[in-house]
Design a protein around this motif. Structure first.
Motif, PDB file in Angstrom:
ATOM      1  N   ALA A 195       0.852  -1.182   0.000  1.00  0.00           N
ATOM      2  CA  ALA A 195       0.000   0.000   0.000  1.00  0.00           C
ATOM      3  C   ALA A 195       0.892   1.237   0.000  1.00  0.00           C
ATOM      4  N   THR A 196       0.703   2.116  -0.977  1.00  0.00           N
ATOM      5  CA  THR A 196       1.543   3.308  -1.115  1.00  0.00           C
ATOM      6  C   THR A 196       0.680   4.557  -1.053  1.00  0.00           C
ATOM      7  N   CYS A 197       1.147   5.541  -0.266  1.00  0.00           N
ATOM      8  CA  CYS A 197       0.376   6.771  -0.048  1.00  0.00           C
ATOM      9  C   CYS A 197       1.306   7.976  -0.012  1.00  0.00           C
ATOM     10  N   MET A 198       0.739   9.153  -0.258  1.00  0.00           N
ATOM     11  CA  MET A 198       1.422  10.422  -0.071  1.00  0.00           C
ATOM     12  C   MET A 198       0.477  11.325   0.707  1.00  0.00           C
ATOM     13  N   ARG A 199       1.006  11.939   1.776  1.00  0.00           N
ATOM     14  CA  ARG A 199       0.156  12.791   2.590  1.00  0.00           C
ATOM     15  C   ARG A 199       0.770  14.169   2.768  1.00  0.00           C
ATOM     16  N   LEU A 200      -0.120  15.145   2.909  1.00  0.00           N
ATOM     17  CA  LEU A 200       0.260  16.521   3.237  1.00  0.00           C
ATOM     18  C   LEU A 200      -0.310  16.844   4.604  1.00  0.00           C
ATOM     19  N   MET A 201       0.572  17.202   5.532  1.00  0.00           N
ATOM     20  CA  MET A 201       0.143  17.676   6.840  1.00  0.00           C
ATOM     21  C   MET A 201       0.431  19.170   6.898  1.00  0.00           C
ATOM     22  N   PRO A 202      -0.609  20.010   6.926  1.00  0.00           N
ATOM     23  CA  PRO A 202      -0.391  21.459   6.930  1.00  0.00           C
ATOM     24  C   PRO A 202       0.394  21.917   8.156  1.00  0.00           C
ATOM     25  N   ALA A 203       1.009  23.074   8.062  1.00  0.00           N
ATOM     26  CA  ALA A 203       1.768  23.642   9.179  1.00  0.00           C
ATOM     27  C   ALA A 203       0.896  23.701  10.423  1.00  0.00           C
ATOM     28  N   GLY A 204       1.438  23.200  11.539  1.00  0.00           N
ATOM     29  CA  GLY A 204       0.704  23.208  12.788  1.00  0.00           C
ATOM     30  C   GLY A 204      -0.249  22.040  12.981  1.00  0.00           C
ATOM     31  N   PHE A 205      -0.387  21.181  11.990  1.00  0.00           N
ATOM     32  CA  PHE A 205      -1.277  20.022  12.100  1.00  0.00           C
ATOM     33  C   PHE A 205      -0.755  19.051  13.159  1.00  0.00           C
ATOM     34  N   ALA A 206      -1.639  18.572  14.009  1.00  0.00           N
ATOM     35  CA  ALA A 206      -1.308  17.550  15.008  1.00  0.00           C
ATOM     36  C   ALA A 206      -2.329  16.428  14.870  1.00  0.00           C
ATOM     37  N   SER A 207      -1.869  15.259  14.490  1.00  0.00           N
ATOM     38  CA  SER A 207      -2.794  14.155  14.249  1.00  0.00           C
ATOM     39  C   SER A 207      -3.330  13.586  15.554  1.00  0.00           C
ATOM     40  N   LYS A 208      -4.535  13.053  15.482  1.00  0.00           N
ATOM     41  CA  LYS A 208      -5.052  12.277  16.593  1.00  0.00           C
ATOM     42  C   LYS A 208      -4.381  10.903  16.587  1.00  0.00           C
ATOM     43  N   PRO A 209      -4.368  10.213  17.716  1.00  0.00           N
ATOM     44  CA  PRO A 209      -3.661   8.926  17.803  1.00  0.00           C
ATOM     45  C   PRO A 209      -4.285   7.869  16.892  1.00  0.00           C
ATOM     46  N   TYR A 210      -3.419   7.078  16.286  1.00  0.00           N
ATOM     47  CA  TYR A 210      -3.860   6.072  15.317  1.00  0.00           C
ATOM     48  C   TYR A 210      -3.029   4.812  15.503  1.00  0.00           C
ATOM     49  N   ARG A 211      -3.678   3.675  15.348  1.00  0.00           N
ATOM     50  CA  ARG A 211      -2.930   2.421  15.295  1.00  0.00           C
ATOM     51  C   ARG A 211      -3.631   1.468  14.335  1.00  0.00           C
ATOM     52  N   SER A 212      -2.834   0.594  13.729  1.00  0.00           N
ATOM     53  CA  SER A 212      -3.396  -0.400  12.822  1.00  0.00           C
ATOM     54  C   SER A 212      -2.466  -1.605  12.782  1.00  0.00           C
ATOM     55  N   THR A 213      -2.932  -2.659  12.135  1.00  0.00           N
ATOM     56  CA  THR A 213      -2.116  -3.869  12.018  1.00  0.00           C
ATOM     57  C   THR A 213      -1.045  -3.751  10.943  1.00  0.00           C
ATOM     58  N   GLU A 214      -1.099  -2.690  10.126  1.00  0.00           N
ATOM     59  CA  GLU A 214      -0.109  -2.556   9.062  1.00  0.00           C
ATOM     60  C   GLU A 214       1.231  -2.090   9.625  1.00  0.00           C
ATOM     61  N   SER A 215       2.307  -2.560   9.034  1.00  0.00           N
ATOM     62  CA  SER A 215       3.652  -2.059   9.306  1.00  0.00           C
ATOM     63  C   SER A 215       3.983  -1.050   8.218  1.00  0.00           C
ATOM     64  N   THR A 216       4.477   0.139   8.607  1.00  0.00           N
ATOM     65  CA  THR A 216       4.594   1.251   7.669  1.00  0.00           C
ATOM     66  C   THR A 216       5.978   1.866   7.695  1.00  0.00           C
ATOM     67  N   VAL A 217       6.504   2.158   6.503  1.00  0.00           N
ATOM     68  CA  VAL A 217       7.742   2.917   6.332  1.00  0.00           C
ATOM     69  C   VAL A 217       7.373   4.303   5.821  1.00  0.00           C
TER      70      VAL A 217
END
Length: 287
Positions: A195-217
């Motif tokens: 699974a391949t993705c590209m994300r943009l996190m705007p300046a000052g963005f703070a994500s909520k906590p997340y967990r999943s069974t996937e292993s991610t680089v």
């Protein structure tokens, strides 16, 4: 020439001696110097190239050549001939991501070296992007595998889409603005096991906590920030690479507009009915 394609393996210290970034994923940095050719071969493992720096180098996949620039995502589907060459004046470096450890789990790994350094070119450069990347496909096209027919997903296009999303959509509270690289013929992931993705996190963005069974680089294309992966907290900037193991809580915060590429084993997990995720509202202390 004595090294195996001059790859520096990014080995997780918790998996010492196994050439693993995560239990299921390989990650390595490959450098190709001016005038060099990485000879053609093929293998069952699917591979991706995410370009870190350099220009005037190409990958040839299944008879088609594509030039590469930083931020480009280049696919190498299972069991197709591929080679690389640098025709410029400066080194080219990219991140190699492979699902070889999943393949090895099933004892299904095969590999073959070509008789020549470069596989014969059979199509014009970047013809796959022209023929499949505009929401149209040749009427006679018959898929040969579950992999995307597109070899190179240029960074310039991904960045344009991300900033278009930013202009009119609220960022997802866990991922920011995130794109999924797909096979345009099927709508599935670009590579069937990765699974391949590209994300943009705007300046000052703070994500909520997340967990999943996937292993991610993760690898940072632009920007800077800080992440907490489990009990570890660290700062990151351009060209840094970090990982999130399966079912470990992750939170990310961006100091400036930040663009991050990621690959994971989610695609394989979805097909096996194993994928699970939890999107939390908050932790007690945050990032």
């Amino acid at each position: 020439a004595e090294a195996e394609r001059r790859v520096m393996v990014l080995e997780n210290p918790a998996l010492k001696g196994q050439s693993r970034a995560l239990d299921s994923l390989f990650a390595g940095l490959q450098i190709i110097l001016p005038g060099e050719i990485a000879p053609a071969h093929r293998h069952v493992a699917s591979a991706l190239r995410f370009i870190v720096e350099g220009k005037d180098a190409y990958t040839a996949v299944d008879g088609e050549r594509t030039m590469m620039l930083p931020g480009d995502f280049v696919t190498t589907p299972s069991w197709v001939w591929h080679d690389h060459a640098n025709i410029g004046n400066e080194p080219m470096i990219w991140l190699d991501g492979l699902d070889m450890h999943m393949v090895n789990l099933f004892n299904a790994s095969f590999r073959e070296e070509a008789q020549t350094q470069s596989h014969e070119l059979e199509r014009p450069d970047d013809s796959s992007l022209i023929e499949f990347g505009y929401s149209m496909v040749p009427a006679h096209y018959q898929p040969k595998s579950g992999s995307s027919p597109i070899i190179n997903y240029p960074y310039a296009r991904a960045k344009e889409v991300l900033y278009s999303l930013k202009s009119h959509e609220r960022a997802d509270a866990w991922n920011g603005h995130m794109l999924k690289y797909i096979n345009p013929v099927t709508g599935d992931w670009a590579l069937p096991r990765l699974a391949t993705c590209m994300r943009l996190m705007p300046a000052g963005f703070a994500s909520k906590p997340y967990r999943s069974t996937e292993s991610t680089v993760f690898t940072v294309v632009e920007g800077s920030g800080v992440s907490r992966i489990g009990d570890s907290e660290f700062s990151w900037g351009e060209k840094d690479i970090f990982v999130a193991p399966s079912w470990v809580l992750q939170e990310h915060q961006s100091h400036q507009d930040s663009i991050i590429f990621s690959y994971s084993d989610r695609a394989a997990q979805e097909k096996l009915g194993l994928f699970r995720e939890v999107r939390q509202e908050a932790t007690t202390d945050g990032v």
